[in-house]
Design an enzyme around this catalytic site. Structure first.
Site, PDB file in Angstrom:
ATOM      1  N   HIS A 117       0.828  -1.211   0.000  1.00 15.38           N
ATOM      2  CA  HIS A 117       0.000   0.000   0.000  1.00 15.38           C
ATOM      3  C   HIS A 117       0.865   1.265   0.000  1.00 15.38           C
ATOM      4  O   HIS A 117       0.464   2.314   0.518  1.00 15.38           O
ATOM      5  CB  HIS A 117      -0.961   0.014   1.210  1.00 15.38           C
ATOM      6  CG  HIS A 117      -2.058  -1.009   1.079  1.00 15.38           C
ATOM      7  ND1 HIS A 117      -3.156  -0.812   0.295  1.00 15.38           N
ATOM      8  CD2 HIS A 117      -2.193  -2.251   1.615  1.00 15.38           C
ATOM      9  CE1 HIS A 117      -3.945  -1.881   0.364  1.00 15.38           C
ATOM     10  NE2 HIS A 117      -3.365  -2.780   1.148  1.00 15.38           N
TER      11      HIS A 117
ATOM     12  N   SER B  25      -3.307 -21.364 -26.401  1.00 11.37           N
ATOM     13  CA  SER B  25      -3.002 -21.468 -24.969  1.00 11.37           C
ATOM     14  C   SER B  25      -3.083 -22.931 -24.556  1.00 11.37           C
ATOM     15  O   SER B  25      -4.167 -23.524 -24.577  1.00 11.37           O
ATOM     16  CB  SER B  25      -4.013 -20.636 -24.160  1.00 11.37           C
ATOM     17  OG  SER B  25      -4.001 -21.078 -22.809  1.00 11.37           O
TER      18      SER B  25
ATOM     19  N   GLY C 108      -4.287 -16.019 -10.533  1.00 11.80           N
ATOM     20  CA  GLY C 108      -5.126 -15.341  -9.539  1.00 11.80           C
ATOM     21  C   GLY C 108      -4.697 -15.559  -8.094  1.00 11.80           C
ATOM     22  O   GLY C 108      -5.478 -15.341  -7.184  1.00 11.80           O
TER      23      GLY C 108
ATOM     24  N   LEU D 281       0.415 -13.757  -7.636  1.00 12.15           N
ATOM     25  CA  LEU D 281       1.787 -13.810  -8.154  1.00 12.15           C
ATOM     26  C   LEU D 281       1.882 -13.160  -9.526  1.00 12.15           C
ATOM     27  O   LEU D 281       2.914 -13.212 -10.184  1.00 12.15           O
ATOM     28  CB  LEU D 281       2.272 -15.261  -8.235  1.00 12.15           C
ATOM     29  CG  LEU D 281       2.227 -16.029  -6.925  1.00 12.15           C
ATOM     30  CD1 LEU D 281       2.993 -17.322  -7.022  1.00 12.15           C
ATOM     31  CD2 LEU D 281       2.814 -15.186  -5.816  1.00 12.15           C
ATOM     32  N   SER D 282       0.781 -12.594  -9.957  1.00 14.05           N
ATOM     33  CA  SER D 282       0.732 -11.829 -11.186  1.00 14.05           C
ATOM     34  C   SER D 282       1.051 -12.631 -12.445  1.00 14.05           C
ATOM     35  O   SER D 282       1.975 -12.336 -13.194  1.00 14.05           O
ATOM     36  CB  SER D 282       1.646 -10.609 -11.083  1.00 14.05           C
ATOM     37  OG  SER D 282       0.977  -9.532 -11.667  1.00 14.05           O
ATOM     38  N   SER D 283       0.253 -13.631 -12.676  1.00 16.31           N
ATOM     39  CA  SER D 283       0.367 -14.402 -13.915  1.00 16.31           C
ATOM     40  C   SER D 283       0.058 -13.513 -15.122  1.00 16.31           C
ATOM     41  O   SER D 283       0.636 -13.688 -16.193  1.00 16.31           O
ATOM     42  CB  SER D 283      -0.573 -15.606 -13.890  1.00 16.31           C
ATOM     43  OG  SER D 283      -1.923 -15.207 -13.857  1.00 16.31           O
ATOM     44  N   SER D 284      -0.839 -12.548 -14.934  1.00 23.94           N
ATOM     45  CA  SER D 284      -1.187 -11.692 -16.076  1.00 23.94           C
ATOM     46  C   SER D 284       0.006 -10.828 -16.488  1.00 23.94           C
ATOM     47  O   SER D 284       0.281 -10.674 -17.686  1.00 23.94           O
ATOM     48  CB  SER D 284      -2.406 -10.814 -15.765  1.00 23.94           C
ATOM     49  OG  SER D 284      -2.160  -9.936 -14.696  1.00 23.94           O
TER      50      SER D 284
ATOM     51  N   ASP E 155       3.978  -4.911 -10.905  1.00 26.18           N
ATOM     52  CA  ASP E 155       3.978  -6.305 -11.368  1.00 26.18           C
ATOM     53  C   ASP E 155       4.738  -6.467 -12.673  1.00 26.18           C
ATOM     54  O   ASP E 155       5.575  -7.358 -12.825  1.00 26.18           O
ATOM     55  CB  ASP E 155       2.538  -6.801 -11.553  1.00 26.18           C
ATOM     56  CG  ASP E 155       1.762  -6.771 -10.253  1.00 26.18           C
ATOM     57  OD1 ASP E 155       2.379  -6.551  -9.195  1.00 26.18           O
ATOM     58  OD2 ASP E 155       0.533  -6.969 -10.305  1.00 26.18           O
TER      59      ASP E 155
ATOM     60  N   TYR F  98     -10.302  -0.370  -0.461  1.00 20.67           N
ATOM     61  CA  TYR F  98      -9.132   0.200  -1.114  1.00 20.67           C
ATOM     62  C   TYR F  98      -9.313   1.711  -1.298  1.00 20.67           C
ATOM     63  O   TYR F  98      -8.457   2.513  -0.924  1.00 20.67           O
ATOM     64  CB  TYR F  98      -8.922  -0.508  -2.454  1.00 20.67           C
ATOM     65  CG  TYR F  98      -7.823   0.056  -3.298  1.00 20.67           C
ATOM     66  CD1 TYR F  98      -6.497  -0.297  -3.058  1.00 20.67           C
ATOM     67  CD2 TYR F  98      -8.104   0.932  -4.343  1.00 20.67           C
ATOM     68  CE1 TYR F  98      -5.484   0.211  -3.842  1.00 20.67           C
ATOM     69  CE2 TYR F  98      -7.095   1.445  -5.134  1.00 20.67           C
ATOM     70  CZ  TYR F  98      -5.792   1.088  -4.887  1.00 20.67           C
ATOM     71  OH  TYR F  98      -4.788   1.600  -5.661  1.00 20.67           O
TER      72      TYR F  98
HETATM   73  P1  ADP Z   1      -2.995 -12.768 -11.430  1.00 19.42           P
HETATM   74  O1  ADP Z   1      -3.047 -12.286 -10.029  1.00 19.42           O
HETATM   75  O2  ADP Z   1      -2.441 -14.161 -11.509  1.00 19.42           O
HETATM   76  O3  ADP Z   1      -2.323 -11.825 -12.349  1.00 19.42           O
HETATM   77  P2  ADP Z   1      -5.257 -12.042 -13.038  1.00 19.42           P
HETATM   78  O4  ADP Z   1      -6.711 -12.279 -12.889  1.00 19.42           O
HETATM   79  O5  ADP Z   1      -4.769 -10.645 -13.120  1.00 19.42           O
HETATM   80  O6  ADP Z   1      -4.520 -12.870 -11.878  1.00 19.42           O
HETATM   81  O7  ADP Z   1      -4.734 -12.739 -14.357  1.00 19.42           O
HETATM   82  C1  ADP Z   1      -5.107 -14.063 -14.663  1.00 19.42           C
HETATM   83  C2  ADP Z   1      -5.516 -14.151 -16.120  1.00 19.42           C
HETATM   84  O8  ADP Z   1      -4.317 -14.114 -16.959  1.00 19.42           O
HETATM   85  C3  ADP Z   1      -6.175 -15.475 -16.449  1.00 19.42           C
HETATM   86  O9  ADP Z   1      -7.568 -15.422 -16.217  1.00 19.42           O
HETATM   87  C4  ADP Z   1      -5.843 -15.626 -17.937  1.00 19.42           C
HETATM   88  O10 ADP Z   1      -6.707 -14.864 -18.739  1.00 19.42           O
HETATM   89  C5  ADP Z   1      -4.439 -15.020 -18.036  1.00 19.42           C
HETATM   90  N1  ADP Z   1      -3.431 -16.073 -17.836  1.00 19.42           N
HETATM   91  C6  ADP Z   1      -2.500 -16.135 -16.861  1.00 19.42           C
HETATM   92  N2  ADP Z   1      -1.737 -17.251 -16.972  1.00 19.42           N
HETATM   93  C7  ADP Z   1      -2.200 -17.907 -18.044  1.00 19.42           C
HETATM   94  C8  ADP Z   1      -1.840 -19.140 -18.686  1.00 19.42           C
HETATM   95  N3  ADP Z   1      -0.862 -19.909 -18.206  1.00 19.42           N
HETATM   96  N4  ADP Z   1      -2.522 -19.496 -19.793  1.00 19.42           N
HETATM   97  C9  ADP Z   1      -3.525 -18.715 -20.260  1.00 19.42           C
HETATM   98  N5  ADP Z   1      -3.905 -17.566 -19.704  1.00 19.42           N
HETATM   99  C10 ADP Z   1      -3.262 -17.154 -18.604  1.00 19.42           C
HETATM  100 MG    MG Z   2      -2.969  -9.818 -12.657  1.00 16.64          MG
END
Ligand code: ADP
Ligand code: MG
Length: 376
Positions: free
Chosen positions: A32, A65, A118, A121-124, A169, A219
């Site tokens: 924050h 994907s 989700g 760890l910021s997969s997006s 991120d 927030y």
């Molecule tokens: P996070 O906190 O992990 O960033 P988000 O909701 O911001 O969560 O992002 C998750 C989204 O990113 C998923 O719903 C998908 O659309 C995309 N994504 C992340 N990793 C993958 C993956 N390995 N394959 C396909 N899409 C992914």
């Molecule tokens: Mg994200």
């Protein structure tokens, strides 16, 4: 991952791809603080999104994907946005690169990842950074500055995915280096690397797998508190505020605003203290600061929840060196700095006790600080 992507790519497209990867991230301390002009302290981790990619000589992007088992095809013009949410991240990266005067041509890609979705760890960001890096290398001779690649990812979230996120991120995902954390100054955008390569400790994330949706927007309320106090102090943000300054106006502001600002001021100092400790290789002090952050987030900023406080207590009882909420709060993960010889005992105890109390197991993710976006 590379082998299976290659097989998948050849079966679909029949050509030879180049491989790129980008990592998820943790934030050791500095919560924050971004919207208060303070510091964050993230690093990239050994969980990545990887793509096999090759130009296809057309104006179209074709992408598969593996994890979601879906295929998408789109053109590179604004009106060509794909339906699938995951594909919009890639479309967004293409559009944002073009908007900045970069080159993007048609390509084929197959991608997969092991960044948990989700979980905070910021997969997006890993997904965006992976493609931003790839497009820079394939079509732009790496002339786009790396910080700009992070901004391409951030703008993608803003403009194509409806997420109004900060820069941390994508910054961590692009700029991360093995064995190093980065202190990013959210006011000046300057950053500095610090060593994080402990011999005797590990980082372990414990994902509570709960997310509490609260009625009002906690927030926005906290942000408003911080802004009110900064204004009262005649400052733009709380970045330059100190505890004596805050104490001097205590009777003029609400108790709630006071404690919100207190947390932000103390958290900024904690980040600086952790940087100093890391330079000295003093991980015990780092751990103590992490517990202090948790207490501040729980008592003063009030963004914890029962499950996260429980995990924090269990960590302390197990002798874990440092533990705190990671992320915005109200659920998600704790990040734990654990002595290696305690690791198994801690994860087994946390799993068993959490299950007994809340009826489901948390997820455990050991992470190692690793390189960010790269050719793989
Ligand atoms: P996070 O906190 O992990 O960033 P988000 O909701 O911001 O969560 O992002 C998750 C989204 O990113 C998923 O719903 C998908 O659309 C995309 N994504 C992340 N990793 C993958 C993956 N390995 N394959 C396909 N899409 C992914
Ligand atoms: Mg994200």
């Amino acid at each position: 991952m590379k082998e299976s992507l290659l097989t998948e790519f050849k079966n679909r497209f029949g050509t030879e791809p180049t491989f790129y990867a980008s990592a998820g991230r943790i934030n050791l301390i500095g919560e924050h603080t971004d919207y208060n002009g303070g510091f964050v302290f993230p690093g990239a981790i050994d969980k990545v999104i990887m793509t096999a990619i090759a130009p296809n000589g057309s104006d179209n992007v074709r992408v598969y994907s593996v994890d979601i088992d879906e295929y998408a095809e789109f053109g590179l013009n604004e009106e060509d946005a794909p339906e699938q949410p995951w594909a919009r991240y890639i479309f967004g990266v293409c559009r944002e690169t073009l908007k900045r005067g970069g080159t993007v041509k048609g390509f084929d890609a197959v991608f997969a990842g092991n960044v948990p979705l989700g979980a905070g760890l910021s997969s997006s960001a890993a997904l965006e950074s992976c493609f931003a890096y790839a497009l820079n290398d394939l079509f732009n001779e790496n002339t786009i500055d790396k910080f700009e690649l992070a901004k391409i990812g951030q703008s993608t979230e803003h403009n194509y995915c409806g997420v109004n996120c900060g820069i941390m991120d994508q910054f961590a995902s692009v700029m991360g280096q093995k064995g190093k954390l980065m202190r990013l100054d959210c006011r000046s955008m300057e950053f500095e690397y610090f060593p994080f390569d402990p011999e005797n400790y590990e980082l372990v994330l414990v994902d509570s797998r709960v997310k509490h949706e609260l009625a009002d927007s906690p927030y926005n309320k906290r942000r408003a508190s911080c802004e009110r106090v900064a204004k009262r102090l005649g400052l733009e943000t709380l970045r330059d505020a100190t505890m004596p300054m805050l104490k001097a106006i205590r009777s003029d502001i609400t108790a709630e605003d006071y404690f919100r600002a207190k947390f932000v001021i103390e958290e900024k100092d904690r980040v600086l203290a952790v940087c100093e400790a890391l330079n000295a290789g003093d991980y015990e002090t780092v751990g103590r600061k992490m517990y202090e952050t948790h207490a501040g987030l729980s008592d003063d900023y009030e963004v914890s929840c029962e499950e996260l406080d429980f995990l924090n207590d269990v960590a302390r009882e197990c002798g874990v060196t440092g533990s705190r909420i990671m992320g915005g709060g109200f659920g998600g993960c704790t990040i734990n700095l654990v002595r290696k010889d305690l690791r198994d005992k801690f994860t087994a105890t946390a799993t068993a006790r959490f299950l007994e109390r809340y009826g489901h197991e948390p997820k455990i993710y050991p992470v190692v600080i690793s390189d960010g976006a790269r050719k793989a």
